[in-house]
Design a protein around this motif. Structure first.
Motif, short mmCIF file in Angstrom:
data_model
loop_
_atom_site.label_atom_id
_atom_site.label_comp_id
_atom_site.label_asym_id
_atom_site.label_seq_id
_atom_site.Cartn_x
_atom_site.Cartn_y
_atom_site.Cartn_z
N PRO A 16 -8.26 6.47 -13.73
CA PRO A 16 -7.73 7.84 -13.68
C PRO A 16 -6.65 7.94 -12.63
O PRO A 16 -6.82 7.46 -11.50
CB PRO A 16 -8.96 8.69 -13.34
N CYS A 17 -5.52 8.56 -12.98
CA CYS A 17 -4.36 8.49 -12.11
C CYS A 17 -3.67 9.84 -11.96
O CYS A 17 -3.32 10.48 -12.95
CB CYS A 17 -3.38 7.47 -12.69
N LEU A 18 -3.46 10.25 -10.73
CA LEU A 18 -2.67 11.44 -10.42
C LEU A 18 -1.81 11.12 -9.20
O LEU A 18 -2.31 11.04 -8.08
CB LEU A 18 -3.58 12.64 -10.13
N ASP A 19 -0.54 10.86 -9.44
CA ASP A 19 0.43 10.56 -8.38
C ASP A 19 0.01 9.35 -7.54
O ASP A 19 -0.17 9.44 -6.33
CB ASP A 19 0.62 11.79 -7.48
N GLU A 20 -0.14 8.21 -8.21
CA GLU A 20 -0.55 6.98 -7.53
C GLU A 20 0.48 5.87 -7.73
O GLU A 20 0.13 4.69 -7.78
CB GLU A 20 -1.92 6.52 -8.03
N ALA A 21 1.76 6.22 -7.84
CA ALA A 21 2.80 5.22 -8.12
C ALA A 21 2.82 4.12 -7.06
O ALA A 21 3.05 2.95 -7.38
CB ALA A 21 4.16 5.89 -8.22
N ARG A 22 2.59 4.46 -5.80
CA ARG A 22 2.64 3.45 -4.73
C ARG A 22 1.48 2.48 -4.81
O ARG A 22 1.61 1.30 -4.44
CB ARG A 22 2.66 4.13 -3.37
N ALA A 23 0.33 2.96 -5.26
CA ALA A 23 -0.86 2.10 -5.29
C ALA A 23 -0.95 1.25 -6.54
O ALA A 23 -1.60 0.19 -6.54
CB ALA A 23 -2.12 2.97 -5.16
N LEU A 24 -0.33 1.69 -7.61
CA LEU A 24 -0.51 1.02 -8.90
C LEU A 24 -0.18 -0.46 -8.91
O LEU A 24 -0.93 -1.25 -9.52
CB LEU A 24 0.30 1.75 -9.97
N PRO A 25 0.92 -0.93 -8.30
CA PRO A 25 1.19 -2.37 -8.36
C PRO A 25 0.04 -3.22 -7.83
O PRO A 25 -0.32 -4.23 -8.45
CB PRO A 25 2.46 -2.50 -7.50
N TRP A 26 -0.54 -2.84 -6.70
CA TRP A 26 -1.66 -3.62 -6.16
C TRP A 26 -2.88 -3.51 -7.05
O TRP A 26 -3.53 -4.51 -7.36
CB TRP A 26 -2.01 -3.16 -4.74
N VAL A 27 -3.21 -2.30 -7.46
CA VAL A 27 -4.40 -2.09 -8.29
C VAL A 27 -4.31 -2.90 -9.57
O VAL A 27 -5.24 -3.63 -9.94
CB VAL A 27 -4.59 -0.59 -8.61
N LEU A 28 -3.19 -2.81 -10.28
CA LEU A 28 -3.07 -3.50 -11.55
C LEU A 28 -3.01 -5.02 -11.37
O LEU A 28 -3.45 -5.77 -12.26
CB LEU A 28 -1.83 -3.01 -12.29
N SER A 29 -2.51 -5.48 -10.23
CA SER A 29 -2.49 -6.92 -9.98
C SER A 29 -3.88 -7.48 -9.79
O SER A 29 -4.10 -8.69 -9.92
CB SER A 29 -1.63 -7.24 -8.76
N ARG A 30 -4.85 -6.62 -9.46
CA ARG A 30 -6.22 -7.05 -9.20
C ARG A 30 -7.13 -6.96 -10.43
O ARG A 30 -8.27 -7.41 -10.38
CB ARG A 30 -6.82 -6.21 -8.06
N VAL A 31 -6.64 -6.38 -11.52
CA VAL A 31 -7.44 -6.32 -12.75
C VAL A 31 -7.59 -7.74 -13.30
O VAL A 31 -6.60 -8.47 -13.41
CB VAL A 31 -6.76 -5.41 -13.80
N PRO A 32 -8.80 -8.18 -13.61
CA PRO A 32 -9.00 -9.55 -14.08
C PRO A 32 -8.13 -9.89 -15.28
O PRO A 32 -7.95 -9.07 -16.19
CB PRO A 32 -10.49 -9.59 -14.45
N ARG A 33 -7.58 -11.08 -15.28
CA ARG A 33 -6.73 -11.53 -16.38
C ARG A 33 -7.54 -11.56 -17.67
O ARG A 33 -8.67 -12.05 -17.71
CB ARG A 33 -6.16 -12.92 -16.07
N GLY A 34 -6.97 -11.02 -18.73
CA GLY A 34 -7.68 -10.94 -20.00
C GLY A 34 -8.34 -9.60 -20.22
O GLY A 34 -8.76 -9.29 -21.33
N TRP A 35 -8.44 -8.80 -19.17
CA TRP A 35 -8.99 -7.45 -19.29
C TRP A 35 -7.85 -6.47 -19.52
O TRP A 35 -6.70 -6.73 -19.16
CB TRP A 35 -9.74 -7.05 -18.02
N ARG A 36 -8.15 -5.33 -20.13
CA ARG A 36 -7.13 -4.31 -20.37
C ARG A 36 -7.26 -3.17 -19.36
O ARG A 36 -8.34 -2.61 -19.17
CB ARG A 36 -7.24 -3.75 -21.78
N ALA A 37 -6.15 -2.86 -18.71
CA ALA A 37 -6.10 -1.72 -17.78
C ALA A 37 -5.65 -0.50 -18.55
O ALA A 37 -4.58 -0.51 -19.19
CB ALA A 37 -5.14 -2.02 -16.64
N ILE A 38 -6.44 0.57 -18.50
CA ILE A 38 -6.11 1.83 -19.15
C ILE A 38 -5.84 2.85 -18.05
O ILE A 38 -6.77 3.35 -17.40
CB ILE A 38 -7.24 2.32 -20.07
N VAL A 39 -4.59 3.13 -17.80
CA VAL A 39 -4.21 4.11 -16.79
C VAL A 39 -4.10 5.47 -17.47
O VAL A 39 -3.30 5.66 -18.38
CB VAL A 39 -2.87 3.73 -16.12
N VAL A 40 -4.94 6.40 -17.03
CA VAL A 40 -4.94 7.74 -17.62
C VAL A 40 -4.16 8.66 -16.70
O VAL A 40 -4.64 9.06 -15.63
CB VAL A 40 -6.37 8.26 -17.82
#
Length: 231
Positions: A14-38
């Protein structure tokens, strides 16, 4: 993204004004998993950042943490669904262990118990509110929980079967309460709690914290509903 894992999952962010955090967060999602940013109405370009980084972006116009989480759950397709805050305070890479527990049949819902990495990470008012809420959860459900952590994992079909209706801050609590009422095996795992990017929309102030606790009382006060187990 982190190393490939044998069991895959969808991760709802769930996302509300998290542009600065997103690069780190998405880089930590396990490879092969799907990230769903709402995206819940961000004004800082979060949706564009997430899409550029390869995430699936879902737009949920109705404001509310629960509204965003449930939109992500409905958009998920994997057998296992995880949830994680999008502010870089929690590492989604830790969710592999959560999913392994559920996939092995050892638990039905796994929650992360936040452990601050250093002083000041978890403000006093937020910790006080969390302690009060944990006591209410134990009294209502009998579960020996210490935290209502946002890092969690369960089977998608089972979560949808709970019939969650809260669309605001009570959503994560309603999930735990209804899971307990349905006889789920709920467990906690310690996770590092890191300094977040920006200010919390819920627990950034004393007023916000206690407002959330007050709102959650309605969930705890609701009568237990008869429901099927997680299978």
């Amino acid at each position: 993204m982190t190393a490939l894992t044998a069991t895959t999952a969808d991760v709802v962010l769930p996302c509300l004004d998290e542009a600065r955090a997103l690069p780190w967060v998405l880089s930590r999602v396990p490879r092969g998993w799907r990230a769903i940013v709402v995206d819940n109405g961000s004004a800082d370009g979060s949706a564009g950042v997430a899409a550029a980084l390869g995430a699936t972006v879902v737009h949920e116009p109705r404001r509310g943490f629960g509204a965003a989480c449930h939109a992500g759950l409905r958009a998920a397709e994997a057998e296992f669904v995880c949830f994680c805050d999008c502010d870089a305070s929690l590492d989604p890479g830790l969710l592999t262990g959560f999913v392994d527990r559920v996939a092995a049949g050892r638990a039905d819902l796994v929650l992360g118990r936040r452990r601050p990495e250093r002083r000041g990470v978890w403000p006093a008012h937020a910790r006080a509110g969390n302690l009060a809420l944990a006591r209410m959860i134990r009294a209502r459900t009998g579960l020996g929980l210490h935290d209502l952590g946002p890092l969690r994992a369960a089977r998608r079909s089972a979560l949808l079967g709970l019939g969650l209706t809260d669309r605001r801050s009570g959503y994560p609590l309603e999930m735990v309460v209804k899971a307990a009422d349905a006889g789920w095996r709920v467990e906690e795992r310690d996770v590092p709690y890191l300094p977040r990017e920006g200010r919390s929309k819920v627990t950034g102030t004393w007023r916000g914290t206690w407002h959330a606790v007050r709102d959650m009382r309605a969930v705890l006060a609701a009568p237990a509903a008869e429901g099927a187990g997680p299978r």
